[in-house]
Design an enzyme around this catalytic site. Structure first.
Site, short mmCIF file in Angstrom:
data_model
loop_
_atom_site.label_atom_id
_atom_site.label_comp_id
_atom_site.label_asym_id
_atom_site.label_seq_id
_atom_site.Cartn_x
_atom_site.Cartn_y
_atom_site.Cartn_z
N CYS A 11 0.86 -1.19 0.00
CA CYS A 11 0.00 0.00 0.00
C CYS A 11 0.90 1.24 0.00
CB CYS A 11 -0.98 -0.02 1.18
SG CYS A 11 -0.21 0.01 2.81
N ASN A 14 2.21 1.46 4.39
CA ASN A 14 2.53 0.18 5.05
C ASN A 14 2.20 0.21 6.55
OD1 ASN A 14 5.43 -1.94 5.63
ND2 ASN A 14 3.39 -2.56 5.00
N CYS A 16 -1.51 0.70 7.34
CA CYS A 16 -2.96 0.40 7.43
C CYS A 16 -3.32 -0.83 6.59
CB CYS A 16 -3.79 1.60 6.98
SG CYS A 16 -3.56 3.09 7.97
N ARG A 17 -3.46 -0.64 5.27
CA ARG A 17 -4.04 -1.69 4.44
C ARG A 17 -3.14 -2.90 4.23
NH1 ARG A 17 -5.21 2.23 -0.42
NH2 ARG A 17 -3.31 3.08 0.52
N SER A 18 -1.86 -2.68 3.87
CA SER A 18 -1.04 -3.86 3.53
C SER A 18 -0.68 -4.73 4.73
CB SER A 18 0.20 -3.50 2.70
OG SER A 18 1.05 -2.63 3.38
N ASP A 129 -8.37 4.02 0.76
CA ASP A 129 -7.37 4.38 1.77
C ASP A 129 -8.11 4.86 3.03
OD1 ASP A 129 -5.44 5.55 3.34
OD2 ASP A 129 -4.52 6.68 1.70
P1 4NP Z 1 -1.88 2.79 4.03
O1 4NP Z 1 -2.53 4.16 4.59
O2 4NP Z 1 -1.29 3.15 2.68
O3 4NP Z 1 -3.05 1.89 3.92
O4 4NP Z 1 -0.84 2.39 5.04
C1 4NP Z 1 -1.86 5.37 4.65
C2 4NP Z 1 -0.97 5.61 5.67
C3 4NP Z 1 -0.32 6.83 5.75
C4 4NP Z 1 -0.60 7.81 4.82
C5 4NP Z 1 -1.51 7.58 3.81
C6 4NP Z 1 -2.14 6.36 3.71
N1 4NP Z 1 0.04 9.08 4.94
O5 4NP Z 1 -0.25 9.96 4.10
O6 4NP Z 1 0.86 9.28 5.85
#
Ligand code: 4NP
Length: 165
Positions: A11, A14, A16-18, A129
């Protein structure tokens, strides 16, 4: 089966989703008694949260599903193409970021949008997201990932990739 099937979930951050996707894939594999045939990891296309634990909301929703998240964030690197057989990305932005590192034609074929395997995707191939979202958004991500990763294992079985002895 000779070698483990190596799967990388990707993702943006790294956190939340992955990591959720990796833990949910492990959960499905355990339920099907297939965990010994796989090596699973996750990574982010950005360096925003390198070294950080998973987001507290992801940890909480994973616990509700009986899944424990213990991953520390790392960034996707070009070497991951050689180190993994399947690279499952969460959305089109991740897809473009990962593909921009592909310097060998065969690497393109390793990259899939994870919702390709979601039988309820209805033409929506991004896992939303949840970073700026609510607890409900995290629960929806979990539901999407549960379906998608069950579909991915079914896909491997249909393709004859799982020759369990
Ligand atoms: P992820 O979510 O890609 O599912 O881990 C996010 C985590 C952090 C951010 C964006 C999405 N950020 O902008 O910091």
């Amino acid at each position: 089966m000779k070698q483990k099937i190596r799967v990388l979930l990707v993702c943006l951050g790294n956190i939340c989703r992955s990591p959720l996707a990796a833990a949910i894939l492990q959960m499905h594999l355990k339920q099907r008694k297939l965990e010994n045939y796989f090596f699973i990891d996750s990574a982010g296309t950005s360096d925003y949260h390198v070294g950080a634990s998973s987001d507290a909301r992801a940890v909480s929703v994973a616990a509700d599903y009986g899944v424990s998240l213990q991953h520390l964030a790392r960034q996707f690197k070009t070497e991951d193409f050689a180190a993994f057989d399947y690279i499952l990305v969460m959305d089109h932005l991740n897809y473009d970021a990962v593909i921009s590192h592909a310097n060998v034609a065969e690497y393109y074929d390793k990259v899939f949008l994870v919702r390709t395997f979601d039988d309820q995707a209805n033409g929506l191939y991004d896992v939303p997201d949840p970073y700026y979202g609510s607890d409900e958004d995290f629960a929806e991500v979990c539901d999407i990932l549960k379906r998608s990763l069950a579909g991915f294992i079914d896909f491997l079985q249909q393709e004859g990739e799982l020759h369990v002895e």
